[in-house]
Design a protein around this motif. Structure first.
Motif, mmCIF file in Angstrom:
data_model
loop_
_atom_site.group_PDB
_atom_site.id
_atom_site.type_symbol
_atom_site.label_atom_id
_atom_site.label_comp_id
_atom_site.label_asym_id
_atom_site.label_seq_id
_atom_site.Cartn_x
_atom_site.Cartn_y
_atom_site.Cartn_z
ATOM 1 N N ALA A 1 -26.275 15.553 59.802
ATOM 2 C CA ALA A 1 -26.964 15.933 61.078
ATOM 3 C C ALA A 1 -28.159 16.740 61.054
ATOM 4 C CB ALA A 1 -26.108 16.323 62.119
ATOM 5 N N SER A 2 -28.045 17.835 60.407
ATOM 6 C CA SER A 2 -29.200 18.830 60.281
ATOM 7 C C SER A 2 -28.821 19.903 59.665
ATOM 8 C CB SER A 2 -29.336 19.331 61.867
ATOM 9 O OG SER A 2 -28.319 20.128 62.371
ATOM 10 N N ILE A 3 -29.996 20.941 59.212
ATOM 11 C CA ILE A 3 -29.572 22.405 58.513
ATOM 12 C C ILE A 3 -30.163 23.213 59.444
ATOM 13 C CG2 ILE A 3 -29.695 21.310 56.285
ATOM 14 C CD1 ILE A 3 -32.626 22.269 56.058
ATOM 15 N N GLY A 4 -29.935 24.372 59.330
ATOM 16 C CA GLY A 4 -30.397 25.569 60.329
ATOM 17 C C GLY A 4 -30.050 26.845 59.858
ATOM 18 N N ALA B 1 -37.126 29.999 50.324
ATOM 19 C CA ALA B 1 -36.795 28.772 50.538
ATOM 20 C C ALA B 1 -35.412 28.466 50.614
ATOM 21 C CB ALA B 1 -37.365 27.710 49.225
ATOM 22 N N LEU B 2 -35.056 27.436 51.012
ATOM 23 C CA LEU B 2 -33.667 26.508 50.955
ATOM 24 C C LEU B 2 -33.832 25.472 50.141
ATOM 25 C CD1 LEU B 2 -32.626 26.561 54.768
ATOM 26 C CD2 LEU B 2 -31.472 28.101 53.004
ATOM 27 N N TYR B 3 -32.919 25.122 49.231
ATOM 28 C CA TYR B 3 -32.544 24.099 48.756
ATOM 29 C C TYR B 3 -31.330 23.215 48.676
ATOM 30 C CZ TYR B 3 -35.863 27.067 46.145
ATOM 31 O OH TYR B 3 -36.884 27.980 45.873
ATOM 32 N N GLY B 4 -31.680 21.730 48.853
ATOM 33 C CA GLY B 4 -30.404 21.049 48.997
ATOM 34 C C GLY B 4 -30.669 19.689 48.366
ATOM 35 N N THR B 5 -29.589 18.903 48.453
ATOM 36 C CA THR B 5 -29.415 17.444 48.123
ATOM 37 C C THR B 5 -29.027 16.546 49.279
ATOM 38 O OG1 THR B 5 -27.226 17.734 47.347
ATOM 39 C CG2 THR B 5 -28.962 18.126 45.665
ATOM 40 N N GLU B 6 -29.814 15.284 49.490
ATOM 41 C CA GLU B 6 -29.581 14.676 50.461
ATOM 42 C C GLU B 6 -28.652 13.378 50.099
ATOM 43 O OE1 GLU B 6 -31.415 15.837 53.762
ATOM 44 O OE2 GLU B 6 -30.537 16.792 52.677
ATOM 45 N N SER B 7 -28.083 12.773 50.989
ATOM 46 C CA SER B 7 -27.196 11.699 50.927
ATOM 47 C C SER B 7 -27.705 10.802 49.896
ATOM 48 C CB SER B 7 -26.745 11.043 52.099
ATOM 49 O OG SER B 7 -27.615 10.400 52.725
ATOM 50 N N ASN B 8 -28.884 10.676 49.777
ATOM 51 C CA ASN B 8 -29.754 9.412 48.780
ATOM 52 C C ASN B 8 -29.984 9.843 47.515
ATOM 53 O OD1 ASN B 8 -31.572 11.051 49.631
ATOM 54 N ND2 ASN B 8 -32.955 9.264 50.611
ATOM 55 N N GLY B 9 -29.848 11.169 47.211
ATOM 56 C CA GLY B 9 -30.115 11.680 45.840
ATOM 57 C C GLY B 9 -31.378 12.425 45.793
ATOM 58 N N THR C 1 -34.538 18.332 47.945
ATOM 59 C CA THR C 1 -35.564 18.971 48.895
ATOM 60 C C THR C 1 -35.273 20.297 48.978
ATOM 61 O OG1 THR C 1 -35.323 16.796 50.224
ATOM 62 C CG2 THR C 1 -36.138 18.775 51.380
ATOM 63 N N ALA C 2 -36.570 20.852 49.152
ATOM 64 C CA ALA C 2 -36.805 22.385 49.494
ATOM 65 C C ALA C 2 -37.331 22.580 50.667
ATOM 66 C CB ALA C 2 -37.595 23.214 48.406
ATOM 67 N N TRP C 3 -36.657 23.632 51.593
ATOM 68 C CA TRP C 3 -37.513 23.839 52.875
ATOM 69 C C TRP C 3 -37.706 25.408 52.940
ATOM 70 C CZ3 TRP C 3 -32.758 21.470 52.283
ATOM 71 C CH2 TRP C 3 -32.676 20.072 52.607
ATOM 72 N N ARG C 4 -38.763 25.660 53.834
ATOM 73 C CA ARG C 4 -39.253 26.943 53.825
ATOM 74 C C ARG C 4 -38.189 27.649 54.545
ATOM 75 N NH1 ARG C 4 -45.016 26.692 55.319
ATOM 76 N NH2 ARG C 4 -44.320 26.423 57.492
ATOM 77 N N ARG C 5 -37.842 28.896 54.326
ATOM 78 C CA ARG C 5 -36.617 29.550 54.785
ATOM 79 C C ARG C 5 -36.806 29.847 56.368
ATOM 80 N NH1 ARG C 5 -31.748 31.492 52.257
ATOM 81 N NH2 ARG C 5 -30.501 32.349 53.674
ATOM 82 N N THR C 6 -38.120 30.573 56.506
ATOM 83 C CA THR C 6 -38.615 31.020 57.824
ATOM 84 C C THR C 6 -38.393 30.129 59.211
ATOM 85 O OG1 THR C 6 -40.980 30.766 57.385
ATOM 86 C CG2 THR C 6 -40.020 33.080 56.902
ATOM 87 N N ASP C 7 -38.863 28.770 58.723
ATOM 88 C CA ASP C 7 -38.932 27.913 59.670
ATOM 89 C C ASP C 7 -38.638 26.477 59.561
ATOM 90 O OD1 ASP C 7 -40.954 26.809 58.223
ATOM 91 O OD2 ASP C 7 -42.458 27.528 59.493
#
Length: 382
Positions: free
Chosen positions: A254-257, A284-292, A295-301
């Protein structure tokens, strides 16, 4: 019944119509060919990695193991109920014990007391290689117990959270909530943040008083939507990235937050299609999506910093962020080392050729990984 929300192949659900849904999902998966995984890139050796030690435990094939770290101690478990505490500095076994039955959840530990849950719904506490106490739970659970503040905390599939005295096993309190029709059969979220017990309840992070279970705050990472139970399933799952009082979590497919745990305020959330937890730092945040895709996201927003499809359609664990490196377990048994600035490969190793069974963890400057064959390996950069 017409479901608008797709259920990923391999999803396991509990309670109510869960059995029917699981069979339907299995039948659909059997008739659907999976996309071909991307070829592994040529092995890079930008970062030297050496195996420092290894320990053998029974296989981990039948439950979702979470390797626990407390100081220099790593506690792991085999599916048969064997629990082992390891000194991560040198790989020495500190103790080994049997819970008495196969496991469905574990391990939680504070470095002294360890706790697991058996397939008989028994919460089992162990210390120094012996069973300390056992207590029957009210329902199934797949989230590892949390051992903190001389207590053992457990959240069961009926959404109840219970605290037990760590030494005696006496029940201290229970927070009861309305059960959902469906919950995920996989590890959820439970951790200590200062003097607050934080747990995932549906799509929300909930802060509780660990002394009595009273709620202090609730913050939604994802909100249920849709007209049926499958569409409304938004359990939080996997590891939480914590920097001080900033907590970032994933809601299943669904989402990250991120949430400010001081006041329980949602800082932001973004759509994301994954099932495993998050790693991160203050940037930053780091994660693996269901399709492999990694991804890295900026932690602030939550804005996307980079995304790589080098391992597309491969089965990946949640990442571990260490120094300038992301470490990710892969379904064919590879342990991947990536550059956390752009996701480029910098090395990979194969511990014993079997799939990685748990998210990699860090203890005593050692990356610890557990395989389905029961191999526990400690790696260090050269």
């Amino acid at each position: 019944m017409n479901f608008q929300r797709s259920v990923p192949c391999g999803t396991r659900l509990l309670r109510g119509a869960a059995a029917v849904l699981s069979i339907a999902v299995l039948a659909a998966c059997q008739g659907t060919s999976k996309p071909k995984p991307a070829e592994l890139p040529p092995k890079a050796e930008v970062l030297g990695v050496r195996q420092a030690w290894s320990v053998q435990i029974p296989t981990t094939t039948s439950f979702s193991l979470v390797a626990n770290v407390s100081g220099d101690v790593v506690t792991v478990a085999g599916a048969d109920g064997t629990v082992v505490a390891i000194d991560a500095r040198n790989g020495t076994e500190m103790w080994r014990a049997k819970a008495g039955a196969p496991l469905v959840a574990g391990v939680g530990s504070d470095g002294t007391v360890a706790a697991v849950v058996t397939n008989e719904n028994n919460l089992v506490a162990l210390q120094g290689g012996k069973v300390l106490w056992k207590q029957k739970l009210s329902a199934e659970t797949y989230t590892p117990p949390l051992v903190a503040g001389r207590r053992v905390f457990v959240q069961t599939a009926d959404r109840n959270t219970t605290a037990w005295d760590g030494q005696s096993g006496r029940r201290l309190w229970t927070q009861t909530r309305t059960a959902d029709n469906l919950v995920l059969k996989r590890p959820g979220v439970m951790l200590a943040v200062g003097d607050t017990l934080v747990a995932g309840v549906g799509g929300r992070l909930v802060g509780m008083n660990p002394a009595n279970g009273a709620s202090r705050w609730e913050s939604p990472i994802a909100a249920p939507r849709g007209t049926n139970d499958v569409e409304r399933l938004v359990d939080l799952t996997g590891t939480v990235s914590r920097v001080d009082n900033n907590l970032c979590a994933r809601a299943y497919f669904a989402s990250i937050g991120c949430v400010d745990a001081t006041r329980g305020a949602l800082l932001w959330n973004k759509p994301a299609q994954g099932s495993d937890g998050l790693a991160g730092d203050d940037r930053a945040l780091y994660g693996t999506e269901s399709n492999g895709v990694v991804t890295a996201w900026r932690r602030t927003d939550g804005e996307r910093l980079w995304s790589v499809d080098t391992y597309k359609y491969r089965s990946l664990t949640a990442p571990l962020a260490v120094g300038r490196t992301l470490i990710i377990g892969e379904g064919t048994g590879q342990l991947l080392f990536l550059n956390r600035e752009d996701g480029s490969p910098i090395n990979r190793v194969s511990p014993d050729g079997s799939p990685i069974a748990a998210d990699p963890v860090l203890a005593a400057n050692t990356v610890v990984v557990v395989t389905r064959k029961g191999g526990v390996f400690g790696y260090r950069p050269e």
